[in-house]
Structure formats: structure tokens, C-alpha cells
Design a protein around this motif. Structure first.
Motif, mmCIF file in Angstrom:
data_model
loop_
_atom_site.group_PDB
_atom_site.id
_atom_site.type_symbol
_atom_site.label_atom_id
_atom_site.label_comp_id
_atom_site.label_asym_id
_atom_site.label_seq_id
_atom_site.Cartn_x
_atom_site.Cartn_y
_atom_site.Cartn_z
ATOM 1 N N MET A 1 6.729 1.440 -1.976
ATOM 2 C CA MET A 1 5.984 2.070 -3.068
ATOM 3 C C MET A 1 5.757 1.087 -4.217
ATOM 4 O O MET A 1 4.647 0.955 -4.749
ATOM 5 C CB MET A 1 6.755 3.283 -3.558
ATOM 6 N N TYR B 1 5.783 -2.156 -4.060
ATOM 7 C CA TYR B 1 4.877 -3.233 -3.638
ATOM 8 C C TYR B 1 3.422 -2.783 -3.723
ATOM 9 O O TYR B 1 2.544 -3.552 -4.108
ATOM 10 C CB TYR B 1 5.221 -3.667 -2.223
ATOM 11 N N ARG B 2 3.157 -1.526 -3.405
ATOM 12 C CA ARG B 2 1.784 -1.045 -3.490
ATOM 13 C C ARG B 2 1.291 -1.008 -4.929
ATOM 14 O O ARG B 2 0.099 -1.137 -5.182
ATOM 15 C CB ARG B 2 1.694 0.351 -2.887
ATOM 16 N N ARG B 3 2.201 -0.823 -5.861
ATOM 17 C CA ARG B 3 1.758 -0.750 -7.263
ATOM 18 C C ARG B 3 1.425 -2.120 -7.825
ATOM 19 O O ARG B 3 0.468 -2.270 -8.554
ATOM 20 C CB ARG B 3 2.852 -0.120 -8.102
ATOM 21 N N GLN C 1 1.768 -5.332 -5.993
ATOM 22 C CA GLN C 1 1.441 -6.360 -5.001
ATOM 23 C C GLN C 1 2.399 -7.550 -5.047
ATOM 24 O O GLN C 1 2.020 -8.673 -4.770
ATOM 25 C CB GLN C 1 -0.004 -6.849 -5.180
#
Lengths: 251, 109
Positions: free
Chosen positions: B91, B93-95, B97
Motif C-alpha cells: 500500500m 509503495y503504491r502511494r 513509488q
């Protein structure tokens, strides 16, 4: 405090400091050399300590399998911490798990050895590898990113950690401090149960008689974490990415 | 029944306890020095294994299955922690990168 123990701990600290990811290969090799020196000092001290305090014990012998598995475990643990690419660290972790399950077999805990391989090497590590692949910035084949190449200020962390290690080893091996292994033991408990020890039968009986409720609670914990992982994983996916934008993998 | 072929006595126990301490400390160093979030959680798994070695060795030493039962619970908690933590990592990492924990230092307030 015994000086060989201090020397071995200090050598270990220096070795681990040199082996932290820093981007220079010769420092890593130097650290490996000092690490071998530290392990050698520690092992010779162990042998010396055993012959000094337990001269008549039959169990002092070399114990080849213990040394092989424990050196493998320590070496691959250092590999996990010291390698700059996460996927190699995960593979070193698998090696460490195999070595430790070998130690469990030596300790007559065969069931725990198998469980360790199935759960750690089979389930947890596969999850780690999936996440490493999902969340690596530019693919697995790319060079290590900046925050993996250089570790964050290892000096203070290593000093504090090896102070802890020195304290633990001092308590274990010192002959004067109360509560040492030599003082705790002494009793007749070790030989009271005879020469037979069936670990798996004892484990099953113990788990289902004495720890029944904790075992059920462990099942509840697994269910909660399963639900929590699903909630965490799916809640934020559509918010940051519009569906069909092309960069999301489709299952 | 498993006959005890090798004697398991105090010096042998001390070896295993020392090995558990060494593994715990290596994991601790990794936990404090790595900057990749995944590597931080992998270092906690090393610490778990050091504790597991201690528990199994003491269980063997006292001929008491409590240590092995505790390792079962330890594995349960480790699996639950790994699934939740890695979900959080994905989660995060998705925010932003990145997996660098320094990028999230604004959370310390």
C-alpha cells in the motif's frame, strides 16, 4: 568478564560493520575475513569453557553437524543483512531457514524442522518474494537502488547491538555471575526423565491439553490477519490508480 | 520412541543459546540499518528464528514440550505479521513509488 569473549564480540562487530552494504567489494571481503576470525575466537573459547567447567561431560565432543549448521546459519544471516539486492537477501534467508531446521533435527524436534521449512521457506518467503517483485522500482534485473546500496548509519546500531550480545554471552558463560548456565543447571532435572524423549507426542499432548485456548486464539489471530490483509490490500488500489490505465497488473 | 543417541548437556545447551543470541543480534542490526521496508521486516524474521532456536534448545534440555508449543505460536504470529506488514508495504509503495523508509519520515510529526 572473559577477554576472549570481548575480543570475539568486538571482532564480530567490526566484521558486521565492514560487511554492511556500502558499495565497495574489498571492504566486504575484509569484513568476511575478520568475521571468520571472530567466529574462530568464539568457538575456541566455547571449547575451552566447556572443558574447563564440565571436564567429565561426554557431550563436549566436536559435534560436527552443529558447527556446520550454525556456521551456515550465521553466514547466511549476515548475507541477508549485508546484501544490497533484496531478492538475494530473500534467497539467503531460505538458506538460513534450511540450516536452522537442520539444527532442529539435531535437537530431536523433527516436526518443528518440517514446519519451519513449510511455513518459512514455503509460505512467508514466497510472500516476501512476491512483494519484492511487485514493489521493486524498476524490475528485478535493474541495479540496486540507492537506499539498498548504502545502509543507514550502521555504527551506532552495531555498537548497541553488540553491547547486547556481549552482555548475553557474559551472562551465559561467566563463571561468577548468578543465574549463569552453569548455576541454573546443576539440578537433576536433565536426567530425571530417562533416555527417551518423543518430541512430537509430547508436543501434541502439550498443545491440546495445556495450551488449548491459546491454540484456538492463534486460529482467531490468523483469521483476523487474513481479513486485515485483504482489507489493506484492496482498499487503496482503485483510489490511486484509475482502472485500465495500463500500469496495474491484471490478475 | 526416539532413543537419545547423543547426550545433550550444559555445554551443548550453551552453544545453542549463544547461536540464538548471535542470530538475534544480526537481525537487530539489520532492522536498525537497512532502509528498505521489505528488508526491515525480513530482519525481524531473523530475530524470530534466533528466539526459536533458543526455545527449541531449552525444550530439548528440560525435556519439556512448552518450548516447542511456544515456537508454534511464534510461527503463527510471524505469519500474521508478515501478511499484514507486506500488505502495508504494498500500500505504501503504491502511494509514493518508493520503499525507502526515509521518505515516510514526515509521519513522525
Amino acid at each position: 568478564m572473559d577477554y576472549p569473549l570481548i575480543i570475539a564480540t568486538a571482532f564480530g562487530a567490526i566484521a558486521l560493520y565492514l560487511m554492511m552494504p556500502r558499495g565497495e567489494a574489498w571492504l566486504f571481503k575484509l569484513g568476511m575475513l575478520i568475521g571468520v576470525l571472530a567466529l574462530g575466537t568464539g568457538l575456541s573459547y566455547l571449547t575451552h569453557w566447556a572443558t574447563l567447567h564440565f571436564p567429565n561431560h561426554p557431550g563436549i565432543g566436536p559435534g560436527v553437524f552443529f558447527y556446520v549448521f550454525s556456521l551456515l546459519a550465521i553466514g547466511s544471516a549476515v548475507g541477508v543483512v549485508g546484501h544490497s539486492k533484496p531478492i538475494y537477501s530473500a534467497l539467503y534467508f531460505v538458506l538460513m531457514t534450511l540450516a536452522i531446521s537442520g539444527l532442529f533435527v539435531l535437537l530431536l524436534a523433527e516436526f518443528m524442522a518440517v514446519v519451519l521449512i513449510i511455513i518459512y521457506a514455503g509460505a512467508i518467503l514466497v510472500t516476501y518474494v512476491f512483494v519484492i517483485m511487485l514493489a521493486s522500482p524498476s524490475g528485478v534485473a535493474a541495479a540496486a537502488v540507492d537506499y539498498d546500496r548504502v545502509s543507514a548509519d550502521p555504527l551506532i546500531a552495531i555498537l548497541v547491538s553488540f553491547l547486547l550480545l556481549g552482555t548475553i554471552l557474559e551472562v551465559l558463560f561467566s563463571s561468577s555471575a548468578p543465574g549463569t548456565a552453569a548455576a541454573v543447571v546443576g539440578g537433576a532435572v536433565t536426567t530425571a526423565h530417562g533416555a527417551h524423549w518423543n518430541g512430537l507426542a509430547a508436543l501434541g499432548q502439550n498443545l491440546y491439553s495445556r495450551y488449548t485456548i491459546p491454540l484456538e486464539l492463534a486460529g482467531v489471530l490468523m483469521t483476523i490477519s487474513l481479513v486485515g490483509a485483504v482489507v489493506i490490500a484492496r482498499k487503496n488500489a482503485p483510489r490511486t490508480h484509475t482502472l485500465g490505465s495500463g500500469d496495474m497488473p491484471t490478475e | 520412541m526416539n532413543p537419545v543417541t547423543t547426550s545433550f548437556t550444559d555445554p551443548v545447551l550453551a552453544r545453542y543459546l549463544a547461536l540464538g543470541a548471535v542470530l538475534f543480534v544480526i537481525g537487530l542490526v539489520g532492522f536498525m540499518t537497512r532502509r528498505n521496508m521489505i528488508m526491515i521486516f525480513l530482519s525481524t524474521e531473523i530475530m524470530f528464528q534466533g528466539v526459536a532456536v533458543n526455545l527449541i534448545a531449552l525444550s530439548r534440555y528440560w525435556h519439556n514440550a512448552d518450548g516447542q508449543s511456544f515456537v508454534i505460536f511464534l510461527l503463527t504470529v510471524a505469519a500474521a505479521e508478515a501478511s499484514l506488514a507486506l500488505g502495508l508495504v504494498v500500500m505504501l509503495y503504491r502511494r509514493r513509488q518508493t520503499l525507502n523508509v526515509d521518505m515516510w519520515s514526515d509521519l513522525q510529526g
